[in-house]
Structure formats: structure tokens, C-alpha cells
Design an enzyme around this catalytic site. Structure first.
Site, PDB file in Angstrom:
ATOM      1  N   LYS A  66      -1.574   8.165   2.864  1.00  0.00           N
ATOM      2  CA  LYS A  66      -1.773   6.870   2.205  1.00  0.00           C
ATOM      3  C   LYS A  66      -0.879   6.660   0.986  1.00  0.00           C
ATOM      4  CE  LYS A  66      -4.880   5.521   5.061  1.00  0.00           C
ATOM      5  NZ  LYS A  66      -4.546   4.493   6.052  1.00  0.00           N
ATOM      6  N   SER A 280      -9.968  13.542  10.395  1.00  0.00           N
ATOM      7  CA  SER A 280      -9.314  12.494  11.193  1.00  0.00           C
ATOM      8  C   SER A 280      -8.176  13.115  12.012  1.00  0.00           C
ATOM      9  CB  SER A 280      -8.807  11.355  10.318  1.00  0.00           C
ATOM     10  OG  SER A 280      -8.134  11.861   9.204  1.00  0.00           O
TER      11      SER A 280
END
Lengths: 338, 96
Positions: A66, A280
Site C-alpha cells: 500500500k 491475504s
């Protein structure tokens, strides 16, 4: 001044642009984002001609992919005049984007407020506060849907705050079109498949578009975490949510992966390749292995690149790295684990 | 001789369980997804309308056949085999 002192100053202290002569020197932490290693997985790859490659996005400044989106969104907002000195940034996040934004915001003098679902791991709150962010918690029921809804309400009540809104901000996908995609193609010109997680869809849209423009026949595969029931607790179907960035035509397959398979794969990565990944990434590896198995069955070759979104540090409190997988699955029930 | 169509397990999200008497998992049969949805609607009246709009899957409904999104494998024309499983979920924002 002696000539050797002048040399030391010029060599070590002057803020010179990093260039080809010093590719691993950076003028600040945020400049060091990207150019993450792409590492082969010799033990998990199912055949010598069907290879898996993991892109280690934990090597970014705050430890997740991110950082790319956060940097691009803040730079775009500054260029567009939306972010002025001293501004307050508001963002719905389940953790990583907020952490990335908070680090950059603090360096650049912005105030950061995150709206985060309460059913996220304790480390995410700790990291956000560590980088100076304020957290407003949204209800566990409804997961990120509820965080987005709540952040939009707060944004209306505080029009002077800047919501970068990662789910619909073109700079999010552009970050991957301009950095993640080119890096993968440079390191793996023979890439045949790209697999990533589906959240804001920014990674898949940006990297997917870049690769599709340059690699004929490349497959772009989405792995979507399937959470426990509380996360899907909508009031009605029409309260559903599809990120504005999502363009179905960019991806070729989409898989839903539950917590049991994600935990299993995270442990496979540790056991067989020594790589410590967050949950994830387990979901993404599960999809990548499914694709690899299909390729082997067809008798074809493949170079499958996939994303390690972050390392496992901020999931340690969930206890999923030890004990039985069933117990781990139970502990994750109702949690936003990806 | 009539061709038998497979009966498969379908996971129902909380929000649609009012139609299944609270059941989390139900069965329906058909050789394509369209046929399964039609059978589902026969067994649980009203369900078809919650899943379809103008003959297509509703925008905020996701259906996974053996964990794969059916929109990428033929949508309502996706072929169903014995032993398959279907999961219906509302589209929600993912973590990020």
C-alpha cells in the site's frame, strides 16, 4: 578544509539524486518504495517449467504494497491542489493503506484520520497510532463496507478534510501501472500469469492493464478473501459495494478463498520456502497454486508472478502461525483478516 | 430416457436466508447455473428475483462455482456437474 574532508562531504552528506551508480541509496524513506525482490519458489512450484514467483511487497517503507498507492494518491492530491499544508486526510481502511498514508502524512505535515472496522488485528491500531494517526472505529458488522459508509458520512460533515478514497482514486491503480507492472515485466519478461488480492482492486487494475498491453495472452487473476458471515452483514442487497476502480474486463479469472485455505498456504510458504507472509498472501498463493495445477494438467509451461502484500508481523496476535488450522480458522471467524 | 441433472449444495448468505427458512445450505439441481437458479426459485419462491435482474445476475450478487466467480466462466450459462458447490455472497468492500 582538507581535500579528503571535502570528498567525504561530497560523497556521504550532500543530497545527491540516487542514480545508476547508487541504486540502493535514497534521499528519504518514501523515496525507497518499490523495486521489491521477485523471488522464485523452487519447492512450491509444481514442475520445472511451471514456476511460481513471489513479489516481496513487505520490503516497502511501512512493510506493505500500500505504500505505492499511498504515495501516488498523496502526490496527485498535492499536484491537484487538494492537499494544502496542514490539511487533514481522512480515509476508510482496514489497516495497510492507513498505515502507509499515516507515515507519509506525518513526514509532510498532514493530520491523518482513519476510519477502520473494529474487527481488525490489534497490531494495525498500534501501527496507525505509532505513525500519529487518529482512529475512528466502525462497526464490525459490515466490515469495510461499513468503514466506507461511515467515512463518507464524516467527510460530508467535515468538507475541509481531504478523503483520498482509495476505492475510487485513479492514482491508486496508476501507482501499479507505473511501478508494480513495469518491475514485474523487467524481472520476469516471460510472465504468463499475474495473481493478486482483490480489495480496492488497484493492484489488479494497474498491474493488469500494464501487463495486458505488453504481454499477449497474459492472465490476470484475482484472489478475493472470503470472510466470516458478520462481514457480509448488509441491511439489504442494494447496500452492496463494488469499488469504482473495478473494471471486470481487466481480469480473466476471479477466485474466492476462505480463511482455512489462506492459513494453510501461509504455513506452506513458511515450511517450504521460509517466507513469512500475512494472511491475504495465503489467499493469493492458494489461487496461484490452483492455476499452476491447471497448467501442469494441460502440459503447458508458465511463469506465475504473485504478490506478497505484507509480512506476518501484524497478524501474530491472531495466533494463526501455530496450532491446528481448524483452531486458527475459528479464531479468524468474524475478523477482517486480509 | 430423461437425463438426470445433478443436485448440488448451495451456500446461502445471511441476507437471503429469509427465503430458505433460515437454512445456511440448501440443494437445487440443474445442468447450468440458470437452471439451478430456476430450481432454487421453485423450491424457495422469491429467491430468483433476489438473484436476477432482467435475466442477468444482479450487480451486487456474486456467485462462486467451486470458489470461482461465475462471471468469468459463462455466468448463467456456466455448466454444473455432480459434486460441484455454489456459494452466493453479496458484493462488499474488501480490506485494504
Amino acid at each position: 578544509m582538507h581535500s579528503y574532508q571535502a570528498e567525504i562531504i561530497s560523497r556521504y552528506f550532500l543530497r545527491l539524486p540516487a542514480g545508476p551508480d547508487s541504486p540502493m541509496r535514497f534521499n528519504s524513506l518514501e523515496d525507497s518504495f518499490g523495486h521489491t525482490p521477485l523471488i522464485g519458489l523452487p519447492n512450491l512450484s509444481p514442475a520445472p517449467n511451471v514456476r511460481l514467483w513471489i513479489k516481496m511487497e513487505d520490503r516497502n517503507p511501512t512493510g506493505s504494497i500500500k505504500d505505492r498507492a499511498a504515495l501516488w494518491m498523496i502526490n496527485a492530491a498535492e499536484r491537484d491542489g487538494l492537499l494544502k499544508p496542514g490539511a487533514t486526510i481522512l480515509e476508510p481502511t482496514s489497516g495497510n493503506t492507513g498505515i502507509s498514508l499515516a507515515m507519509i502524512a506525518k513526514q509532510r505535515g498532514y493530520k491523518m484520520i482513519c476510519v477502520m472496522p473494529e474487527n481488525t488485528s490489534v497490531e494495525r491500531s498500534q501501527l496507525l497510532r505509532m505513525w500519529g494517526a487518529e482512529i475512528i472505529y466502525s462497526d464490525a458488522a459490515g466490515g469495510s463496507n461499513e468503514a466506507v459508509r461511515h467515512a463518507k458520512e464524516i467527510s460530508v460533515a467535515n468538507p475541509e478534510w481531504v478523503m483520498l478514497y482509495q476505492y475510487g482514486n485513479a492514482a491508486n491503480a496508476l501507482a501499479h501501472y507505473e511501478s508494480t507492472g513495469p518491475e514485474i515485466l523487467e524481472d520476469l519478461p516471460t510472465v504468463t500469469h499475474f495473481v493478486a488480492g482483490l480489495g480496492t482492486t488497484g493492484t489488479l487494475m494497474g498491474t493488469g492493464r500494464f501487463l495486458r498491453e505488453r504481454v499477449p495472452g497474459v492472465e490476470i487473476i484475482a484472489a478475493e478473501p472470503r470472510y466470516g458471515e458478520v462481514v457480509y452483514g448488509l441491511r439489504n442487497i442494494d447496500a452492496g459495494f463494488i469499488p469504482e476502480l473495478y473494471d471486470e474486463s481487466v481480469i480473466t479469472r476471479r477466485f474466492s478463498v476462505g480463511s482455512h485455505d489462506s492459513v494453510r498456504r501461509v504455513r506452506d510458504l513458511l515450511d517450504q520456502e521460509g517466507i513469512f507472509a500475512g494472511l491475504s498472501t495465503g489467499a493469493i498463493l492458494h489461487a496461484a497454486l490452483g492455476i499452476a495445477k491447471e497448467v501442469v494438467k494441460r502440459g503447458d509451461s508458465a511463469d506465475i508472478a504473485f504478490i506478497l502484500c505484507d509480512a506476518g508481523w501484524k497478524y501474530l496476535s491472531t495466533g494463526i502461525y501455530e496450532g491446528s488450522i481448524d483452531d486458527a480458522e475459528e479464531r479468524l471467524e468474524g475478523q477482517l483478516w486480509a | 430416457m430423461a437425463v438426470s441433472t445433478p443436485e448440488i449444495d448451495i451456500r446461502i448468505p445471511t441476507i437471503l436466508r429469509t427465503y430458505t427458512g433460515g437454512e445456511k445450505s440448501v440443494q437445487a439441481s440443474g445442468s447450468t447455473l440458470a437452471e439451478v437458479v430456476a430450481d432454487l426459485d421453485r423450491r424457495f419462491p422469491g429467491m430468483g428475483e433476489r438473484l436476477l435482474e432482467e435475466g442477468k445476475l444482479r450487480r451486487f450478487i456474486n456467485v462462486y462455482l467451486n470458489d470461482e466467480d461465475v462471471r468469468f466462466i459463462g455466468s448463467l450459462d456456466a455448466l454444473i456437474s455432480s459434486g460441484d458447490n455454489l456459494t452466493i455472497l453479496p458484493a462488499v468492500a474488501g480490506g485494504s
